[in-house]
Design a protein around this motif. Structure first.
Motif, PDB file in Angstrom:
ATOM      1  N   ASP A 173      47.432  54.788  50.713  1.00 28.05           N
ATOM      2  CA  ASP A 173      46.282  54.286  51.470  1.00 28.05           C
ATOM      3  C   ASP A 173      45.075  55.191  51.266  1.00 28.05           C
ATOM      4  O   ASP A 173      43.946  54.730  51.072  1.00 28.05           O
ATOM      5  CB  ASP A 173      46.617  54.202  52.962  1.00 28.05           C
ATOM      6  CG  ASP A 173      47.113  52.825  53.353  1.00 28.05           C
ATOM      7  OD1 ASP A 173      46.940  51.884  52.558  1.00 28.05           O
ATOM      8  OD2 ASP A 173      47.692  52.689  54.457  1.00 28.05           O
TER       9      ASP A 173
ATOM     10  N   VAL B 168      43.703  54.639  47.571  1.00 30.97           N
ATOM     11  CA  VAL B 168      42.978  53.399  47.281  1.00 30.97           C
ATOM     12  C   VAL B 168      41.642  53.350  48.007  1.00 30.97           C
ATOM     13  O   VAL B 168      40.755  52.575  47.628  1.00 30.97           O
ATOM     14  CB  VAL B 168      43.825  52.151  47.637  1.00 30.97           C
ATOM     15  CG1 VAL B 168      45.078  52.092  46.803  1.00 30.97           C
ATOM     16  CG2 VAL B 168      44.172  52.137  49.121  1.00 30.97           C
ATOM     17  N   ASN B 169      41.472  54.171  49.042  1.00 31.25           N
ATOM     18  CA  ASN B 169      40.188  54.213  49.744  1.00 31.25           C
ATOM     19  C   ASN B 169      39.197  55.182  49.110  1.00 31.25           C
ATOM     20  O   ASN B 169      38.058  55.315  49.580  1.00 31.25           O
ATOM     21  CB  ASN B 169      40.406  54.601  51.211  1.00 31.25           C
ATOM     22  CG  ASN B 169      41.069  53.489  51.997  1.00 31.25           C
ATOM     23  OD1 ASN B 169      40.843  52.308  51.728  1.00 31.25           O
ATOM     24  ND2 ASN B 169      41.893  53.852  52.979  1.00 31.25           N
TER      25      ASN B 169
ATOM     26  N   ARG C  60      42.824  50.883  41.010  1.00 28.48           N
ATOM     27  CA  ARG C  60      42.856  50.440  42.395  1.00 28.48           C
ATOM     28  C   ARG C  60      43.696  49.171  42.539  1.00 28.48           C
ATOM     29  O   ARG C  60      44.482  49.024  43.478  1.00 28.48           O
ATOM     30  CB  ARG C  60      41.445  50.182  42.906  1.00 28.48           C
ATOM     31  CG  ARG C  60      41.381  49.878  44.411  1.00 28.48           C
ATOM     32  CD  ARG C  60      39.982  49.438  44.817  1.00 28.48           C
ATOM     33  NE  ARG C  60      38.973  50.363  44.328  1.00 28.48           N
ATOM     34  CZ  ARG C  60      38.662  51.515  44.911  1.00 28.48           C
ATOM     35  NH1 ARG C  60      39.293  51.861  46.020  1.00 28.48           N
ATOM     36  NH2 ARG C  60      37.741  52.303  44.418  1.00 28.48           N
ATOM     37  N   GLN C  61      43.557  48.233  41.601  1.00 31.76           N
ATOM     38  CA  GLN C  61      44.329  46.994  41.662  1.00 31.76           C
ATOM     39  C   GLN C  61      45.823  47.277  41.518  1.00 31.76           C
ATOM     40  O   GLN C  61      46.656  46.678  42.209  1.00 31.76           O
ATOM     41  CB  GLN C  61      43.859  46.039  40.565  1.00 31.76           C
ATOM     42  CG  GLN C  61      42.447  45.512  40.779  1.00 31.76           C
ATOM     43  CD  GLN C  61      41.920  44.752  39.588  1.00 31.76           C
ATOM     44  OE1 GLN C  61      42.631  44.545  38.601  1.00 31.76           O
ATOM     45  NE2 GLN C  61      40.657  44.321  39.654  1.00 31.76           N
TER      46      GLN C  61
ATOM     47  N   ASP D 179      46.961  48.703  44.771  1.00 29.79           N
ATOM     48  CA  ASP D 179      47.034  47.659  45.799  1.00 29.79           C
ATOM     49  C   ASP D 179      48.366  46.912  45.705  1.00 29.79           C
ATOM     50  O   ASP D 179      48.987  46.606  46.727  1.00 29.79           O
ATOM     51  CB  ASP D 179      45.872  46.682  45.645  1.00 29.79           C
ATOM     52  CG  ASP D 179      44.569  47.235  46.213  1.00 29.79           C
ATOM     53  OD1 ASP D 179      44.643  48.171  47.023  1.00 29.79           O
ATOM     54  OD2 ASP D 179      43.504  46.723  45.835  1.00 29.79           O
ATOM     55  N   ARG D 180      48.802  46.640  44.492  1.00 27.40           N
ATOM     56  CA  ARG D 180      50.097  45.959  44.305  1.00 27.40           C
ATOM     57  C   ARG D 180      51.237  46.847  44.783  1.00 27.40           C
ATOM     58  O   ARG D 180      52.196  46.364  45.395  1.00 27.40           O
ATOM     59  CB  ARG D 180      50.293  45.591  42.828  1.00 27.40           C
ATOM     60  CG  ARG D 180      49.371  44.478  42.344  1.00 27.40           C
ATOM     61  CD  ARG D 180      49.848  43.904  41.021  1.00 27.40           C
ATOM     62  NE  ARG D 180      49.856  44.895  39.957  1.00 27.40           N
ATOM     63  CZ  ARG D 180      48.816  45.130  39.147  1.00 27.40           C
ATOM     64  NH1 ARG D 180      47.688  44.439  39.305  1.00 27.40           N
ATOM     65  NH2 ARG D 180      48.885  46.035  38.195  1.00 27.40           N
TER      66      ARG D 180
ATOM     67  N   VAL E  43      51.056  49.154  47.133  1.00 25.63           N
ATOM     68  CA  VAL E  43      51.019  49.189  48.588  1.00 25.63           C
ATOM     69  C   VAL E  43      51.613  47.916  49.172  1.00 25.63           C
ATOM     70  O   VAL E  43      52.367  47.946  50.158  1.00 25.63           O
ATOM     71  CB  VAL E  43      49.573  49.402  49.084  1.00 25.63           C
ATOM     72  CG1 VAL E  43      49.483  49.180  50.587  1.00 25.63           C
ATOM     73  CG2 VAL E  43      49.097  50.810  48.729  1.00 25.63           C
ATOM     74  N   ARG E  44      51.311  46.752  48.565  1.00 24.87           N
ATOM     75  CA  ARG E  44      51.891  45.496  49.057  1.00 24.87           C
ATOM     76  C   ARG E  44      53.408  45.511  48.914  1.00 24.87           C
ATOM     77  O   ARG E  44      54.137  45.008  49.778  1.00 24.87           O
ATOM     78  CB  ARG E  44      51.296  44.310  48.296  1.00 24.87           C
ATOM     79  CG  ARG E  44      49.848  43.998  48.674  1.00 24.87           C
ATOM     80  CD  ARG E  44      49.437  42.618  48.189  1.00 24.87           C
ATOM     81  NE  ARG E  44      49.496  42.498  46.744  1.00 24.87           N
ATOM     82  CZ  ARG E  44      48.463  42.777  45.935  1.00 24.87           C
ATOM     83  NH1 ARG E  44      47.300  43.199  46.444  1.00 24.87           N
ATOM     84  NH2 ARG E  44      48.574  42.646  44.630  1.00 24.87           N
TER      85      ARG E  44
END
Length: 426
Positions: free
Chosen positions: A105, A108-109, A118-119, A122-123, A125-126
């Motif tokens: 987290d 990515v921020n 970042r993409q 994001d995957r 983290v999901r």
């Protein structure tokens, strides 16, 4: 996760760190770790050293040391995005998904993070969110179609006549067709569907339905079909062992008519040993109801243990089947079984599949016709190949042999089958 970058915090580095980085980048993590380890105490405040040492330690299996190394980098430079991402990766490797997600987290921020990276994060983290909530839901299944020849479809003796002790004075009796060995060609269809859904990170609900239908050519009296339904709950303990409880029902048909209904439950404890290996212990209870033959109605109790390796599984089990009516107690028996199954790859898309099992059964009372307690010893052997045609389709040629030794001639038999199957999994 692919590394964000293989560059240390500063543009320049000394020869020792450079040598370790080169080893790390060529996949020699153990060598990189051994190169830096002797200097760890002296250079524990060097961010470049700690970052490369953390990479080498993580990829060579020293997760605790890697976490400490990346934490030292972040203590000196909290904005070191690569070190924070690597720290999250090691936490995930160690099984601490919550902390890994918190670290990602923060990554990515970071506004300086390139969009493609970042993409990707994001995957990740999901995916962690999915794991934290238990893994979501999934459904899988298979269809298996086979055909072949069975030398003894009714598991019967090859004798034409036998002497029944109760009627010994009348001499040998001639057996009817259904009580003598019959060899026939057959075809069979099996199918299964199973699903699992998460209730929490540790607890999942599961259910499955399995059906099979087997038809013998020119002999419908011994055609078989069955439907088995299972539902239960599995809970993963803090040490990653798994405890599961399930209920199961099976309806079995013989010759197109209902033959037996069984209802029961199974409890299992699985100890994970690492490297894909596991040790399991189970206990079960089933109530068996036979249509048209109430003397066979019984309660079945059993316990078992199994060891699953990467290419084999070995198990031992035993128990007792007790008829519910005293008049049928000669059909009650104790049983014990050992089993070994192997699936050994022999080529990239070909595996040898083999199995051997032995079972002993001892009956409680003397049979009213044979005037003795029945004693059986059974051996089952199988040998086949599993050839992968695509990611989800394979063919399976197979030979099986069974031999049942019994002190009752009526139940003494052998049996061999040869078959070819095509299986689709989804």
């Amino acid at each position: 996760m692919a590394l964000i970058a293989a560059h240390p915090a500063h543009a320049e580095m000394d020869d020792l760190v450079g040598q370790a980085l080169q080893l790390q980048n060529t996949g020699q993590s153990d060598a990189a770790y051994r190169t830096l380890k002797p200097q760890l105490e002296a250079r524990s405040s060097d961010p470049d050293f700690n970052y490369i040492f953390g990479l080498a330690a993580a990829d060579s299996g020293h997760k605790a040391e890697a976490i400490l190394a990346f934490q030292r980098v972040l203590a000196a430079n909290p904005e070191h995005t690569q070190a924070r991402a690597e720290l999250a990766r090691v936490y995930a490797m160690a099984g601490d998904i919550d902390t890994a997600r918190e670290q990602f987290d923060t990554v990515v921020n970071d506004p300086s993070l390139p969009d493609p990276v970042r993409q990707r994060f994001d995957r990740i983290v999901r995916d962690y969110d999915k794991q934290i909530t238990g893994g979501g839901s999934s459904v899988s299944g298979f269809v298996d179609v086979s055909g072949g020849y069975d030398s003894n479809i009714n598991a019967a003796t090859d004798h034409d006549t036998i002497v029944i002790p109760l009627f010994a004075a009348f001499g040998p009796g001639t057996l009817g067709t259904g009580a003598r060995e019959q060899g026939k060609a057959f075809h069979e269809v099996l199918g299964g569907l199973s699903g699992v859904t998460a209730v929490s990170r540790q607890t999942r609900l599961f259910a499955s339905m399995l059906g099979n239908w087997r038809e013998n050519y020119d002999s419908s009296a011994f055609d078989q079909a069955a439907v088995t339904g299972t539902a239960g709950v599995g809970h993963t303990l803090a040490n990653r062992d798994v405890l599961s409880l399930s209920v199961q029902a099976q309806q079995f048909w013989l010759g197109g008519d209902s033959y037996r209904l069984s209802l029961g439950g199974i409890g299992q404890y699985t100890k994970r040993l690492g490297n894909g290996e596991a040790l399991s212990f189970s206990a079960e209870y089933f109530r068996l109801n036979f249509d048209g033959d109430p003397l066979r109605d019984a309660d079945r109790y059993g316990v078992g243990a199994s060891y699953a390796g990467r290419t084999f599984i070995a198990s031992i089990s035993g128990g007792h089947e007790e008829t519910r009516r005293d008049a049928g107690d000669h059909l009650s028996f104790d049983f014990a079984r050992v089993n070994l199954g192997i699936e050994q790859p022999v080529a990239s898309k070909l595996a040898l599949v083999a199995g051997i099992a032995g079972e002993v059964r001892r009956y409680d009372r003397a049979d009213p016709l044979f005037l003795a307690r029945r004693k059986d010893e059974q051996l089952d052997v199988s040998l086949g190949l599993k050839a992968l045609l695509s990611d989800d389709i394979y063919v399976r040629p197979r030979l099986t042999y069974s031999r049942n030794w019994s002190n009752f001639a009526l139940n003494d038999y052998d049996r061999m089958t040869a078959s070819m199957a095509v299986r689709y999994e989804f």
